[in-house]
Design a protein around this motif. Structure first.
Motif, PDB file in Angstrom:
ATOM      1  N   LYS A  16       0.831  -1.206   0.000  1.00  0.00           N
ATOM      2  CA  LYS A  16       0.000   0.000   0.000  1.00  0.00           C
ATOM      3  C   LYS A  16       0.869   1.261   0.000  1.00  0.00           C
ATOM      4  O   LYS A  16       0.574   2.236  -0.703  1.00  0.00           O
ATOM      5  N   THR A  59      -3.150  -8.977  -4.987  1.00  0.00           N
ATOM      6  CA  THR A  59      -3.797  -7.789  -5.547  1.00  0.00           C
ATOM      7  C   THR A  59      -4.739  -8.218  -6.669  1.00  0.00           C
ATOM      8  O   THR A  59      -4.418  -9.104  -7.463  1.00  0.00           O
ATOM      9  N   SER A  82      -1.620  -9.879   2.923  1.00  0.00           N
ATOM     10  CA  SER A  82      -2.674  -8.870   2.819  1.00  0.00           C
ATOM     11  C   SER A  82      -3.322  -8.957   1.436  1.00  0.00           C
ATOM     12  O   SER A  82      -2.843  -9.682   0.554  1.00  0.00           O
ATOM     13  N   TYR A  84      -5.518  -6.478  -1.620  1.00  0.00           N
ATOM     14  CA  TYR A  84      -5.986  -5.173  -2.079  1.00  0.00           C
ATOM     15  C   TYR A  84      -6.669  -5.288  -3.432  1.00  0.00           C
ATOM     16  O   TYR A  84      -6.185  -6.005  -4.318  1.00  0.00           O
ATOM     17  N   ILE A  86      -7.180  -3.148  -6.645  1.00  0.00           N
ATOM     18  CA  ILE A  86      -6.407  -2.008  -7.146  1.00  0.00           C
ATOM     19  C   ILE A  86      -6.863  -1.604  -8.550  1.00  0.00           C
ATOM     20  O   ILE A  86      -7.745  -2.227  -9.131  1.00  0.00           O
TER      21      ILE A  86
END
Length: 232
Positions: A16, A59, A82, A84, A86
């Protein structure tokens, strides 16, 4: 046209944090282009190439399918990973230690205004680099990135790609598996492509570990040659 490309080695950095930094450079370039047009000036735009390794992260591109992530939030935490959503093209991919991620933030008005050619040049940068290690890699029709043994039951992907562009300014880029932990790919359907394997340079060479800095230097050399860039 400014063909200088500033290379920045960011080391191991949070996804991030790096994404925010990309957005900052991207916006600076876009703002300058808009100002140049509005004020009828010609201030040169800058170009960057960021090299980075990320901690474990998945991602998902803007056109991706979230069901291609095969684990829950709790399982992600257990794996110290993690996730995300995007704003690049493409589906889901993994980044982690042992992978060289390259983010070119280029104003293609300084080079050529052709996104298709841009993607092919990024692929060619990787293909030429792998050739130096004795590996024959290639493109797979309809599937962005760099592959080995295309058209056989043993086809496997070694480099994923996904980019975003606006007003010919690029961001995001490529991820080349060098010493990657391939077990993390088992938690996704990589790039949304089922029944295709993923590999890493060290696996292909039968080595425990490949020198990441050496690979990065080769990537930079071929990037510079293909884009006729001046590396600073």
């Amino acid at each position: 046209m400014n063909k200088k490309v500033e290379v920045q080695n960011l080391g191991i950095r949070d996804y991030k944090e790096t994404w925010d930094y990309q957005e900052e450079l991207f916006k600076q370039t876009l703002d300058l282009k808009i100002k140049n047009r509005r004020e009828e000036q010609d201030v040169p735009t800058k170009n960057y190439l960021l090299f980075v390794e990320h901690p474990h992260v998945y991602t998902l591109g803007k056109s991706g399918d979230a069901t291609n992530l095969l684990v829950s939030e709790d399982e992600l935490k257990a794996k110290n990973a993690s996730f995300y959503k995007i704003n690049r093209g493409g589906d889901i991919t993994y980044h982690g230690p042992g992978q060289i991620v390259g983010y070119p933030i280029l104003d293609l008005d300084n080079f050529f205004t052709d996104i298709h050619k841009y993607l092919r040049f990024l692929e060619e940068t990787v293909i030429l680099t792998l050739a130096e290690y004795g590996l024959k890699s290639e493109r797979s029709p309809g599937e962005t990135g760099v592959w080995l043994d295309v058209g056989t039951p043993f086809a496997r992907k070694i480099c994923a790609m996904g980019v975003r562009a606006s007003r010919w300014v690029t961001m995001h880029g490529f991820a080349l598996n060098v010493n990657a932990d391939l077990g993390y790919f088992d938690n996704i359907i990589p790039c949304g492509i089922k029944e295709k394997a993923v590999t890493s340079l060290n696996v292909e060479l039968g080595q425990k570990k490949v020198n990441m800095e050496e690979v990065q230097k080769k990537l930079l050399k071929h990037f510079e040659g293909l884009f006729q860039a001046v590396i600073i």
